[in-house]
Design a protein around this motif. Structure first.
Motif, mmCIF file in Angstrom:
data_model
loop_
_atom_site.group_PDB
_atom_site.id
_atom_site.type_symbol
_atom_site.label_atom_id
_atom_site.label_comp_id
_atom_site.label_asym_id
_atom_site.label_seq_id
_atom_site.Cartn_x
_atom_site.Cartn_y
_atom_site.Cartn_z
ATOM 1 N N LYS A 155 6.185 -1.554 1.208
ATOM 2 C CA LYS A 155 6.626 -2.698 0.249
ATOM 3 C C LYS A 155 6.099 -1.859 -1.092
ATOM 4 O O LYS A 155 5.404 -1.174 -0.832
ATOM 5 C CB LYS A 155 5.715 -4.101 0.379
ATOM 6 C CG LYS A 155 4.562 -3.741 0.672
ATOM 7 C CD LYS A 155 3.735 -4.667 1.377
ATOM 8 C CE LYS A 155 2.442 -5.120 1.948
ATOM 9 N NZ LYS A 155 1.505 -6.290 2.046
ATOM 10 N N LEU A 156 6.038 -1.916 -2.121
ATOM 11 C CA LEU A 156 6.349 -1.447 -3.894
ATOM 12 C C LEU A 156 5.222 -1.808 -3.845
ATOM 13 O O LEU A 156 4.853 -3.838 -4.248
ATOM 14 C CB LEU A 156 7.578 -1.974 -4.081
ATOM 15 C CG LEU A 156 8.511 -0.527 -4.238
ATOM 16 C CD1 LEU A 156 9.595 -0.719 -5.128
ATOM 17 C CD2 LEU A 156 7.953 0.839 -4.198
ATOM 18 N N ASP A 157 3.995 -1.172 -4.650
ATOM 19 C CA ASP A 157 2.875 -1.861 -5.615
ATOM 20 C C ASP A 157 2.680 -1.746 -6.956
ATOM 21 O O ASP A 157 3.147 -0.054 -6.840
ATOM 22 C CB ASP A 157 1.362 -1.544 -4.663
ATOM 23 C CG ASP A 157 0.425 -2.186 -5.633
ATOM 24 O OD1 ASP A 157 0.520 -3.237 -6.001
ATOM 25 O OD2 ASP A 157 -0.479 -1.843 -5.185
ATOM 26 N N ILE A 158 3.199 -2.351 -7.409
ATOM 27 C CA ILE A 158 3.088 -2.028 -9.151
ATOM 28 C C ILE A 158 2.222 -2.932 -9.960
ATOM 29 O O ILE A 158 1.798 -4.133 -9.977
ATOM 30 C CB ILE A 158 4.687 -2.967 -9.442
ATOM 31 C CG1 ILE A 158 5.022 -2.302 -8.366
ATOM 32 C CG2 ILE A 158 5.078 -2.557 -11.057
ATOM 33 C CD1 ILE A 158 7.123 -2.916 -8.798
ATOM 34 N N VAL A 159 1.313 -1.710 -10.632
ATOM 35 C CA VAL A 159 0.868 -2.718 -11.912
ATOM 36 C C VAL A 159 0.930 -2.260 -12.944
ATOM 37 O O VAL A 159 1.363 -1.084 -13.134
ATOM 38 C CB VAL A 159 -1.050 -1.787 -10.889
ATOM 39 C CG1 VAL A 159 -1.604 -1.948 -12.165
ATOM 40 C CG2 VAL A 159 -1.176 -2.327 -9.948
ATOM 41 N N TRP A 160 1.232 -2.797 -14.102
ATOM 42 C CA TRP A 160 1.140 -2.456 -15.692
ATOM 43 C C TRP A 160 -0.180 -3.121 -16.194
ATOM 44 O O TRP A 160 -0.854 -4.351 -16.051
ATOM 45 C CB TRP A 160 2.333 -3.362 -15.600
ATOM 46 C CG TRP A 160 2.691 -4.107 -15.396
ATOM 47 C CD1 TRP A 160 2.788 -5.545 -16.558
ATOM 48 C CD2 TRP A 160 2.618 -5.763 -14.290
ATOM 49 N NE1 TRP A 160 2.922 -6.791 -16.610
ATOM 50 C CE2 TRP A 160 3.023 -6.863 -15.308
ATOM 51 C CE3 TRP A 160 2.664 -5.187 -13.646
ATOM 52 C CZ2 TRP A 160 3.603 -8.136 -14.427
ATOM 53 C CZ3 TRP A 160 3.672 -6.029 -12.372
ATOM 54 C CH2 TRP A 160 3.895 -7.644 -13.311
ATOM 55 N N LYS A 161 0.090 -3.465 -17.489
ATOM 56 C CA LYS A 161 -0.620 -3.456 -18.469
ATOM 57 C C LYS A 161 0.032 -3.386 -20.348
ATOM 58 O O LYS A 161 0.982 -2.646 -20.311
ATOM 59 C CB LYS A 161 -1.652 -2.564 -19.215
ATOM 60 C CG LYS A 161 -3.071 -2.275 -18.062
ATOM 61 C CD LYS A 161 -4.377 -1.609 -18.418
ATOM 62 C CE LYS A 161 -5.135 -2.071 -17.639
ATOM 63 N NZ LYS A 161 -6.646 -0.941 -17.720
ATOM 64 N N GLN A 195 4.144 -7.395 -6.124
ATOM 65 C CA GLN A 195 3.396 -6.334 -4.918
ATOM 66 C C GLN A 195 5.159 -6.814 -4.044
ATOM 67 O O GLN A 195 5.982 -8.608 -4.150
ATOM 68 C CB GLN A 195 2.957 -6.995 -3.689
ATOM 69 C CG GLN A 195 1.757 -5.780 -3.329
ATOM 70 C CD GLN A 195 0.836 -4.957 -2.048
ATOM 71 O OE1 GLN A 195 0.555 -6.558 -1.637
ATOM 72 N NE2 GLN A 195 0.061 -4.192 -1.857
ATOM 73 N N THR A 196 5.435 -6.201 -3.769
ATOM 74 C CA THR A 196 7.592 -7.002 -3.182
ATOM 75 C C THR A 196 7.111 -7.697 -1.503
ATOM 76 O O THR A 196 6.154 -6.776 -1.038
ATOM 77 C CB THR A 196 8.497 -5.804 -3.304
ATOM 78 O OG1 THR A 196 8.578 -4.708 -1.991
ATOM 79 C CG2 THR A 196 8.710 -5.376 -4.812
#
Length: 411
Positions: free
Chosen positions: A269-275, A285-286
Motif C-alpha cells: 500500500k502507498l503511504d502519502i504525506v503532504w503539507k 494510506q491506500t
C-alpha cells in the motif's frame, strides 16, 4: 430564567496570507504613477514586489473552509452560562456522525460540578478525517438548575469532506531472466493534486507486502549524492500530476517456489504525506494494492543466460530454466527443437528430460547457430508432457544480434 448557551463552535484553522488585486498602468497613461504609488504605500503588499497578488500579512479565516480527507479536523467548543444563577452537573458531549459510524470526540466524559454566571466551559477536539462525504458535528449539553430541573439541548454543524488527491496505479510485470531473482513487478503511481492550493509532498512511499522487497526509482545519483527526480522543490500545483515508480522483487523464499505468486497477489500500500498552506499536515494510506500475476500455465520456460551479440554461422550457447508450475502433478517431459529460417538448433531433438516434480526446476544448456545477420528471435522449442500427451510451445523467447564473423564480438 435559566439560559445556558452553546456560545461558539468554530473550526480551528491556521491563518492565510493576504491576497490583493494589483491595479497598475504605464507611465504614459492618464493616472501616471498614481496606482503604482498607492500599491507601494499599501502595508499589505510585499516591498519591492507590489504587483504580486500574494501579500505578506496574515488574515484570519472568514469561513469554515475546505476539509480534505487525511487532514486533522480541529474545533473549539464554548458553553456559556448567560443566567444569573449557578448551574450544576454540566456535561458537554461532542460526537461526529459520518455515513458509516458515530465517533465520540469529547476530551472527557466527566460532568463539570458547577458553572457560575458569565463563565464558560471550553473544549478543543481533534479528529483525523478518514471518510469522504457529509459529516455532522453533534454538540449536546445537559445540566441541572438550582431547582433540580434537568435541562438538555443539542446543536448540529454539517460540513463536507473532500478528496484531496487522485491516485492511479499501473503494474508492469517483468522477468529478470539473467539473475536468480525473477518475477519483478514495476508499480507506477500517478498522484494528482485536485485541491485549489499547492501541496508540499513530504513523503510518498510504498509499504510492500510480506512477499516482496521494494526499491524506489524516484532518485538519481549526481556527484555521489542521491537527488530526487522531481527537483529541489517538491511542490505539487493544483491539478498537476506526478508519477512515482517502484520496483518490487519477490523475497528469496517465495521466488524459489514457482507457484506461490500465481493468481491475484497483494503488492502493498502507498503511504502519502503532504503539507498545505502554512504547514497543515495530511496523510493518506491506500488500501492494499493487488495485481494479477502473469499466468505461466503448467510449465514455465525462462532464459537464464544468452549472449547479446553472436557471429554469423558460429555456434553460441544459451541456458534455459524449465519449471513445473503445478503444485500437485509430476511431469515427464520431452524436448523438441524446431529450426526457423534464420536460427538452427544444434543437438538431438526429441530427447527425454525425465521426470520433473511439482514446483521444481531444471536448467538446460542448448546450442544454436544463425545463418542470417541482424536481430533474430529465438524460437522453436517444444515441451511435451508424456503423461497427459500435452505439448507446450515456446516462441520469441529472446532476441540476439547476429553480425558478420569479420566483426569482432567482445565477450
Amino acid at each position: 430564567m435559566w439560559e445556558v448557551f452553546l456560545k461558539e463552535v468554530m473550526r480551528l484553522t491556521k491563518p492565510t496570507l493576504f491576497t490583493n488585486i494589483p491595479v497598475t498602468c504605464e507611465e504614459k497613461d492618464l493616472p501616471g504613477e498614481l496606482f503604482n504609488q498607492l500599491m507601494r504605500d499599501d502595508p499589505s503588499t510585499v516591498n519591492g514586489a507590489e504587483i504580486l497578488m500574494l501579500g505578506e500579512m496574515l488574515t484570519l479565516p472568514q469561513n469554515f473552509g475546505n476539509i480534505f480527507l487525511g487532514e486533522t479536523f480541529s474545533s473549539y467548543i464554548s458553553v456559556h452560562n448567560d443566567s444569573n444563577q449557578v448551574v450544576k452537573d454540566i456535561l458537554v458531549k461532542a460526537d461526529l456522525q459520518t455515513s458509516s459510524q458515530r465517533l465520540n470526540l469529547s476530551a472527557s466524559n466527566a460532568a463539570v460540578a458547577e458553572l457560575k454566571p458569565d463563565c464558560c466551559i471550553d473544549d478543543v477536539i481533534h479528529h483525523e478525517v478518514k471518510e469522504i462525504g457529509t459529516h455532522i458535528l453533534v454538540c449536546a449539553v445537559s445540566y441541572t438548575t438550582q431547582g433540580g430541573e434537568k435541562m438538555y439541548f443539542r446543536k448540529f454543524f454539517k460540513f463536507q469532506v473532500l478528496k484531496p488527491l487522485d491516485v492511479k496505479t499501473k503494474f508492469y510485470n517483468a522477468e529478470s531472466d539473467l539473475s536468480s531473482v525473477t518475477d519483478e513487478v514495476f508499480l507506477e503511481a500517478q498522484i494528482q493534486n485536485i485541491t485549489t492550493s499547492p501541496m508540499f509532498m513530504e513523503k510518498v512511499s510504498l509499504e510492500p507486502s510480506i512477499m516482496y522487497n521494494v526499491a524506489e526509482l524516484n532518485s538519481v545519483s549526481q556527484a555521489g549524492e542521491c537527488v530526487t527526480t522531481f527537483g529541489s522543490r517538491a511542490y505539487l500545483q493544483p491539478m498537476d500530476t506526478r508519477q512515482y515508480l517502484y520496483c518490487l522483487k519477490p523475497k528469496k523464499e517465495f521466488a524459489e517456489k514457482a507457484g506461490i505468486i500465481k493468481g491475484v497477489t497483494v503488492i502493498g500500500k502507498l503511504d502519502i504525506v503532504w503539507k498545505t498552506n502554512l504547514g497543515e499536515r495530511g496523510r493518506l494510506q491506500t488500501s492494499q494494492l493487488q495485481r494479477m500475476a502473469p499466468g505461466y500455465g503448467d510449465v514455465r520456460l525462462s532464459l537464464e543466460a544468452i549472449p547479446d551479440t553472436v557471429n554469423l554461422e558460429e555456434p553460441f550457447h544459451i541456458t534455459c530454466k524449465i519449471t513445473n508450475c503445478s503444485s500437485e502433478r509430476t511431469m515427464d517431459l520431452v524436448l523438441e527443437m524446431c529450426n526457423t529460417n534464420s536460427l538452427h538448433w544444434c543437438g538431438i531433438s526429441g530427447r527425454q528430460l525425465g521426470k520433473l516434480h511439482p514446483s521444481s526446476s531444471l536448467c538446460l544448456a542448448l546450442t544454436l547457430l544463425s545463418s542470417v545477420q541482424g536481430l533474430q528471435s529465438v524460437s522453436g522449442l517444444r515441451l511435451t508432457d508424456t503423461f497427459l500427451k500435452r505439448t507446450y510451445e515456446y516462441d520469441d523467447i529472446a532476441q540476439v544480434c547476429v553480425v558478420s564473423s569479420a566483426i569482432k564480438v567482445e565477450s
